[in-house]
Design an enzyme around this catalytic site. Structure first.
Site, mmCIF file in Angstrom:
data_model
loop_
_atom_site.group_PDB
_atom_site.id
_atom_site.type_symbol
_atom_site.label_atom_id
_atom_site.label_comp_id
_atom_site.label_asym_id
_atom_site.label_seq_id
_atom_site.Cartn_x
_atom_site.Cartn_y
_atom_site.Cartn_z
ATOM 1 N N GLU A 20 -3.254 -5.811 1.025
ATOM 2 C CA GLU A 20 -4.439 -5.435 1.799
ATOM 3 C C GLU A 20 -5.644 -5.460 0.863
ATOM 4 O OE1 GLU A 20 -5.911 -1.585 4.427
ATOM 5 O OE2 GLU A 20 -4.947 -1.285 2.482
ATOM 6 N N ASP A 48 -0.651 -1.443 0.033
ATOM 7 C CA ASP A 48 -1.821 -0.702 0.487
ATOM 8 C C ASP A 48 -2.926 -0.773 -0.572
ATOM 9 O OD1 ASP A 48 -2.942 1.247 2.468
ATOM 10 O OD2 ASP A 48 -2.926 2.569 0.724
#
Length: 541
Positions: free
Chosen positions: A271, A202
């Site tokens: 990401e 993330d």
């Protein structure tokens, strides 16, 4: 040829949002045993891996992306034994397991932060990013939170501000402190030892901040609709030079890769969301000593034109070197693709053609749960929202709940997701006719189209591993070739509702596609693409 340790190159990764997948204990929230119960369904799709959104212990203020124990399973999802059973079931079905690692920030209820905020001289005093107020009491600099407002929150215990790039209940960890990095890598290894095959990272470009806390400059031009830009959020008005994508990130990614290299067959996908996302993807994946793959938000915008698709692909191809991309057109943070790109019109046909396009491009692919059913965005009222992002920006932005509603397994009042009368988000009645049970028996359904095309991708290494060369595009049409080990496949895509006809300049022989997929064809020396169709063909000579 790919070696066994590079299974992730060209892999298709199915993202499972556990809260909304399947509720095994009827408390209204999906859980790990629920995922295990549906592993046969996941395997039937023909994907290579699953990515589990966070299931860690958490106060759930950001629904698991605020972690209070990196090595624990939140009781609403089950326990570590349930996780081990899930991994065993996935591996039994030939599916790899990747989990979400939220390393940039923790929950403000994590024991590390509880200790850090208690004083200026405790053992974890500098595990988070603390700064004194300006002489007039204002925040240390102009950095902004993605979720709106300043990225600094005042703490009365320490009488200092702490940094939070997201919610103020998600304080950023201080990666400039070696002890923090060591502790986080230990949590990563905890899951490696439990048998996970990889990690989705993330906010992988947020880990480091500028130690001088320099102000971000204003963005010279703010264009609504460009990547990550909404004019109702002031975050879009800055060029984020100092609060993320810092050069120090590279050394950390190298340490992380060194750890994963000790566990063969494991992988990472990062990401990346920033003003220079494609360049950052290249930097983070080149050299085989950092991340294995990255994905950006470049295909998660409202721009579905084939011009945008080609420009995005060619930009990353030009700078990627030996790096590797991963692409997605939907996830738990954005409006569902048939609503975002298709305006909820011709949803079955558009679901199929967007899928076929995505699975024909060079790179690995992330598919978000429900895309294989062609689900549109659920239309929720303000009173039904639970997402703090959506609540803050209502009504201009309705948040992320509309793409997170439970999966409809059956065409019945609770969708076969739960027997609880109070699921954590409402079951979307508009999606019930698209339930798995309805599509299983319909050979022309979106579900069967996904299964069929995933089988085609597996059967043709050109689509999984091959080089890509773009030939033509306009706003709705795209043609290119994929080449691998002396074989070349021609791909022609029509995302419009009109017939497209053009000359066959390569002398191609069409592949026979299953009936669920709208196929183009060759008529003499002419290629014909009916509305929302794809032509796959071998290039002769």
């Amino acid at each position: 040829m790919m070696n066994n340790q590079e299974w992730w190159r060209g892999a298709v990764i199915y993202q499972v949002y556990p809260r909304s997948f399947f509720d095994s204990n009827n408390d209204g929230i999906g859980d790990l045993p629920g995922i295990t119960a549906k592993m046969g369904y996941i395997a039937s799709l023909g994907v290579d891996a699953i990515w589990l959104s966070p299931f860690f212990t958490s106060p759930m203020k950001d629904f698991g992306y605020d972690v209070s124990d990196y090595c624990g399973v939140d009781p609403i999802f089950g326990n570590l034994t349930d996780f081990d059973k899930l991994v065993a079931s996935a591996h039994h079905h030939g599916i790899k397991v990747m989990i979400d690692q939220v390393l940039n920030h923790s929950s403000d209820q994590h024991p590390w932060f509880v200790e850090s905020r208690s004083s200026h001289d405790n053992n974890k005093a500098d595990w988070y990013i603390w700064a004194d107020a300006n002489p007039d009491g204002t925040v240390p600099n102009n950095w902004l939170s993605v979720f709106g407002g300043p990225a600094w929150h005042w703490d009365s215990r320490r009488r200092q501000y702490y940094l939070h790039n997201f919610l103020d209940s998600q304080p950023d960890l201080n990666f400039h402190n070696p002890a923090v990095v060591n502790a986080l890598l230990e949590t990563v290894e905890f899951w490696l030892k439990r048998g996970v095959d990889g990690f989705r990272l993330d906010t992988a470009n947020y880990y480091y901040h500028d130690v001088e806390l320099r102000n971000n400059p204003p963005k010279e031009e703010v264009v609504e609709g460009s990547i990550g830009v909404r004019l109702d959020n002031p975050y879009a008005y800055q060029l984020h030079l100092y609060d993320k994508s810092r050069p120090e990130n590279i050394a950390f990614l190298q340490r992380l890769r060194h750890l994963l290299d000790q566990y063969p067959d494991t992988t990472t996908v990062g990401e990346v969301g920033c003003d220079f996302a494609l360049e950052t993807m290249a930097a983070y994946t080149q050299g085989k000593d950092k991340l294995h793959m990255c994905y950006s938000f470049d295909l998660l915008t409202h721009d579905s034109s084939m011009t945008h698709i080609r420009n995005t692909m060619e930009t990353i191809e030009a700078g990627l070197g030996d790096g590797w991309p991963c692409w997605s057109i939907g996830n738990h943070d954005v409006e569902r693709v048939v609503t975002r790109w298709g305006n909820n019109h011709d949803t079955v046909a558009k679901s199929k053609i967007y899928m076929a396009m995505l699975l024909s491009l060079r790179g690995s692919v992330c598919l978000y749960q429900g895309e294989e059913l062609g689900l549109p965005e659920a239309d929720l009222t303000f009173e039904q929202l639970v997402d703090p992002f959506g609540i803050n920006f209502w009504p201009e932005f309705k948040g992320r709940d509309g793409c997170r509603t439970p999966i409809p397994w059956k065409n019945e009042s609770l969708g076969g997701f739960t027997q609880s009368d109070e699921p954590w988000l409402p079951i979307s009645e508009s999606q019930l006719a698209m339930a798995v049970s309805e599509q299983e028996g319909n050979r022309h359904s979106v579900l069967h189209a996904y299964r069929d095309f995933l089988h085609i991708r597996r059967s043709h290494p050109e689509l999984r591993h091959g080089d890509i060369e773009f030939l033509y595009n306009d706003e709705t049409t795209l043609t290119f070739t994929r080449s691998y080990e002396g074989k070349r496949i021609y791909v022609a895509i029509n995302t419009s509702g009109q017939d497209i006809i053009f000359p066959d300049e390569l002398n191609v022989s069409p592949l026979t596609l299953p009936e669920a997929i709208h196929s183009g064809y060759v008529d003499g020396n002419t290629i014909v693409l009916p509305p929302f169709s794809i032509l796959l063909a071998s290039v002769n000579g």
